[in-house]
Scaffold this motif. Sequence first.
Motif, PDB file in Angstrom:
ATOM      1  N   UNK A 241       0.830  -1.209   0.000  1.00 33.38           N
ATOM      2  CA  UNK A 241       0.000   0.000   0.000  1.00 33.38           C
ATOM      3  C   UNK A 241       0.864   1.257   0.000  1.00 33.38           C
ATOM      4  N   UNK A 242       1.926   1.250   0.806  1.00 29.79           N
ATOM      5  CA  UNK A 242       2.787   2.425   0.914  1.00 29.79           C
ATOM      6  C   UNK A 242       3.609   2.633  -0.351  1.00 29.79           C
ATOM      7  N   UNK A 243       4.133   1.560  -0.913  1.00 29.31           N
ATOM      8  CA  UNK A 243       4.900   1.676  -2.154  1.00 29.31           C
ATOM      9  C   UNK A 243       4.020   2.210  -3.281  1.00 29.31           C
ATOM     10  N   UNK A 244       2.799   1.732  -3.359  1.00 31.55           N
ATOM     11  CA  UNK A 244       1.868   2.225  -4.385  1.00 31.55           C
ATOM     12  C   UNK A 244       1.629   3.725  -4.223  1.00 31.55           C
ATOM     13  N   UNK A 245       1.486   4.161  -2.969  1.00 31.13           N
ATOM     14  CA  UNK A 245       1.260   5.588  -2.716  1.00 31.13           C
ATOM     15  C   UNK A 245       2.481   6.413  -3.106  1.00 31.13           C
ATOM     16  N   UNK A 246       3.659   5.930  -2.736  1.00 32.98           N
ATOM     17  CA  UNK A 246       4.886   6.656  -3.061  1.00 32.98           C
ATOM     18  C   UNK A 246       5.096   6.738  -4.572  1.00 32.98           C
ATOM     19  N   UNK A 247       4.811   5.654  -5.272  1.00 26.57           N
ATOM     20  CA  UNK A 247       4.985   5.647  -6.731  1.00 26.57           C
ATOM     21  C   UNK A 247       3.965   6.554  -7.418  1.00 26.57           C
ATOM     22  N   UNK A 248       2.726   6.513  -6.927  1.00 23.93           N
ATOM     23  CA  UNK A 248       1.689   7.343  -7.530  1.00 23.93           C
ATOM     24  C   UNK A 248       1.931   8.825  -7.277  1.00 23.93           C
ATOM     25  N   UNK A 249       2.550   9.158  -6.136  1.00 22.53           N
ATOM     26  CA  UNK A 249       2.849  10.558  -5.808  1.00 22.53           C
ATOM     27  C   UNK A 249       4.149  11.039  -6.438  1.00 22.53           C
ATOM     28  N   UNK A 250       4.856  10.142  -7.091  1.00 19.00           N
ATOM     29  CA  UNK A 250       6.117  10.513  -7.703  1.00 19.00           C
ATOM     30  C   UNK A 250       7.277  10.584  -6.733  1.00 19.00           C
ATOM     31  N   UNK A 253      10.119   5.390  -7.485  1.00 23.84           N
ATOM     32  CA  UNK A 253       9.865   4.600  -8.687  1.00 23.84           C
ATOM     33  C   UNK A 253      10.443   3.209  -8.457  1.00 23.84           C
ATOM     34  N   UNK A 254       9.625   2.187  -8.659  1.00 27.48           N
ATOM     35  CA  UNK A 254      10.074   0.816  -8.446  1.00 27.48           C
ATOM     36  C   UNK A 254      10.529   0.209  -9.770  1.00 27.48           C
ATOM     37  N   UNK A 255      11.753  -0.322  -9.757  1.00 29.60           N
ATOM     38  CA  UNK A 255      12.278  -1.014 -10.922  1.00 29.60           C
ATOM     39  C   UNK A 255      12.384  -2.492 -10.610  1.00 29.60           C
ATOM     40  N   UNK A 256      11.873  -3.317 -11.547  1.00 29.43           N
ATOM     41  CA  UNK A 256      11.910  -4.769 -11.371  1.00 29.43           C
ATOM     42  C   UNK A 256      12.223  -5.401 -12.720  1.00 29.43           C
ATOM     43  N   UNK A 257      13.218  -6.268 -12.743  1.00 32.18           N
ATOM     44  CA  UNK A 257      13.685  -6.868 -13.996  1.00 32.18           C
ATOM     45  C   UNK A 257      14.018  -5.800 -15.037  1.00 32.18           C
ATOM     46  N   UNK A 258      14.543  -4.671 -14.563  1.00 29.35           N
ATOM     47  CA  UNK A 258      14.974  -3.610 -15.453  1.00 29.35           C
ATOM     48  C   UNK A 258      13.862  -2.757 -16.014  1.00 29.35           C
ATOM     49  N   UNK A 259      12.637  -2.918 -15.496  1.00 30.38           N
ATOM     50  CA  UNK A 259      11.508  -2.143 -15.988  1.00 30.38           C
ATOM     51  C   UNK A 259      10.799  -1.439 -14.836  1.00 30.38           C
ATOM     52  N   UNK A 260      10.266  -0.252 -15.122  1.00 30.41           N
ATOM     53  CA  UNK A 260       9.469   0.453 -14.130  1.00 30.41           C
ATOM     54  C   UNK A 260       8.186  -0.342 -13.875  1.00 30.41           C
ATOM     55  N   UNK A 261       7.893  -0.568 -12.611  1.00 30.18           N
ATOM     56  CA  UNK A 261       6.798  -1.475 -12.254  1.00 30.18           C
ATOM     57  C   UNK A 261       5.896  -0.866 -11.188  1.00 30.18           C
ATOM     58  N   UNK A 262       4.604  -1.054 -11.349  1.00 28.64           N
ATOM     59  CA  UNK A 262       3.634  -0.725 -10.313  1.00 28.64           C
ATOM     60  C   UNK A 262       3.224  -2.023  -9.636  1.00 28.64           C
ATOM     61  N   UNK A 263       3.223  -2.049  -8.325  1.00 26.96           N
ATOM     62  CA  UNK A 263       2.894  -3.273  -7.596  1.00 26.96           C
ATOM     63  C   UNK A 263       1.388  -3.341  -7.356  1.00 26.96           C
ATOM     64  N   UNK A 264       0.693  -4.299  -7.968  1.00 26.96           N
ATOM     65  CA  UNK A 264      -0.744  -4.430  -7.721  1.00 26.96           C
ATOM     66  C   UNK A 264      -1.009  -5.044  -6.348  1.00 26.96           C
ATOM     67  N   UNK A 265      -2.185  -4.812  -5.827  1.00 24.51           N
ATOM     68  CA  UNK A 265      -2.564  -5.410  -4.551  1.00 24.51           C
ATOM     69  C   UNK A 265      -2.966  -6.866  -4.755  1.00 24.51           C
TER      70      UNK A 265
END
Length: 461
Positions: A241-250, A253-265
């Motif tokens: 929940x917190x990571x999603x909020x931080x990413x949405x607020x800018x 930014x989460x990088x996974x396997x070399x790509x920008x990723x949004x973590x779904x719930x």
Amino acid sequence: MFFKFLLSLWMDTLAYVLHLTPAADELSLKAASTIAFIRACSRGLRPGRLSIAQRDSLNTRKADEDYLTVRCKLPVSSKNNLAYVISQAFKSLGDGSETYEHQGCEDIYGDWVGPCKRSAVPVSLNSASEREQYNTLMSAVTRSTTILYFQGGQFWRRGRGGIKIQNKLAHKVGGRTFGLLYRLSPQNPFPAALIDCLTAYLCLLYPTSEHLHDPIDARDIYLAGDSAGGNLAVALLKLILEIRKLCQNGEATLWWNGEETIVPLPAGAAVLSPYLDMTRSFPSEGANLRFDIIPARGPPFANQDRCDTWPAKRPRHHVYANDDALLHPLVSPVTVRDWTGCPPVWICVGEECLADAGLFMAQKMASANVVVFVEQFSAMPHNFALLCESDSTAQAIQSWAEFICGVRDGSLGKPVVVKWSHQRSQLGRQPLSLEMWRGMSRETVLKQMKEEMVKWGPPSA
């Protein structure tokens, strides 16, 4: 010390036979004897060296031989910034005074568990490749439901019974489970285990060609765990929940396997006897001690014999986290400020020392409009559903599976908060009120946790 063990075992058994304990009406003689033995071990025997007990706990394969499991490694690409994003979430959720030792993101290991037993498949499977074993396991899976399971063990040892409960849940929901073998403390303190949990979740969502499984939709993933594993499941929910909020607020930014990723719930979470307050500060710690198997609260790990593993080089009371981080929401989830946006949660507790912390958190979730189901079982100890066969155990596992199926099928209905107990030799339920926790603020909880820590005195050096 051994005399104390025997005396405890004898007195518990005698109290059951003479019906001098409420548990006598709730348990069979076999279940009561099992619980009495575990209680005598935890309270009547000296803990010994943590390193030795930890090593012994890792040898769990023999007990799990009858369950169809595939132990595998999930390699992780170095092209990720998971540790950094978690550090940002840690700062965002804390008050700035908390610290932790840096922990990186590593390859993870775990057990795929299916809905059938090993005795039901050909003996030749034992010599088959890892992928062939996985395909055999998947041949018995009828639904896409996947349970990401975190075993208990107070963060420092492998819990017992995890494979068995995973098999039962997989069977009842028609799906599969992945039991994560997260890094253990004190060698790998917070946030190592939590990083592993998030890593496992992302691996389920976004596998590579090196993984056995295909991508799994977040709507098919359910977090689950017992005791310390319940803590990790709940903490992972808040972390996402917190990571999603931080990413949405800018702010991150989460990088996974070399790509920008949004973590779904995930679809939801279901936990048994969650260890949510590292200080064990709630009233049930004393009131329910007579029913439980765990020792009384007090300075944690103070009685362990010295070894190369414990005490830690930087003195602290708990194996899992620094003292100044024990009140942090990702370490003790009872201190979470807001659960808004959380998916459905099922919380099951016995009449155990940790019960109040679970009930308090359930109330705070409900006040944030989270769909939360709560079931308490009268006279049952910590992790009872993993320890003994009883009507309460059968009902708890059935309710566990029904919650997951209810979320999956859209048939969950209104939240249920109940207490189960034996009435005229039959297990029955009645409404359980959480009202007493409605007026208890986070500030009050923090105050009682701090007061408990003061009683511990300085940590051993």
